[in-house]
Write an enzyme that holds these catalytic residues in place. Structure first.
Site, short mmCIF file in Angstrom:
data_model
loop_
_atom_site.label_atom_id
_atom_site.label_comp_id
_atom_site.label_asym_id
_atom_site.label_seq_id
_atom_site.Cartn_x
_atom_site.Cartn_y
_atom_site.Cartn_z
NE ARG A 10 -2.10 -1.33 3.45
CZ ARG A 10 -2.38 -1.03 4.71
NH1 ARG A 10 -3.48 -0.38 5.01
NH2 ARG A 10 -1.57 -1.38 5.67
CG ASN A 68 -3.97 -4.30 3.30
OD1 ASN A 68 -3.42 -4.25 2.21
ND2 ASN A 68 -3.28 -4.29 4.43
#
Length: 99
Positions: A20, A38
């Site tokens: 990320r 996520n």
């Protein structure tokens, strides 16, 4: 200038490896707007908005990911501008909580 908005799902070893943060860095460097998060199923979901060629380049980058990741698949579909509303106020690109 035209604008593309794609929602992208990345599967593989993409959680717990800095994926990320890597997406946020790459997208910001490319001048894209959007978000990344996520998912509880172990995947990463992202939304990229910007110049079509920059969005396409970002999706291509997602197929490789950071060095510690292993990307098994990347799928994308066109999304609406309303999806950008998930970003945090005042941010062009956000890392969102897990869903």
């Amino acid at each position: 200038m035209s604008r593309a908005i794609l929602q992208v799902m990345i599967r593989g070893r993409v959680q717990g490896v800095g994926y990320r943060a890597w997406v946020e860095y790459q997208a910001t460097a490319s001048g894209l707007e959007g978000w990344v998060r996520n998912r509880r199923d172990g995947s990463v979901e992202a939304l990229f908005a910007g110049a079509p060629n920059h969005v396409a380049d970002m999706v291509a980058l997602c197929r490789h990911g950071p060095p510690s990741s292993r990307v098994d698949s990347v799928t994308s579909e066109t999304a609406g501008a309303d999806e950008l509303n998930l970003r945090r106020a005042g941010e062009k690109f956000s890392v969102l909580p897990t869903v």
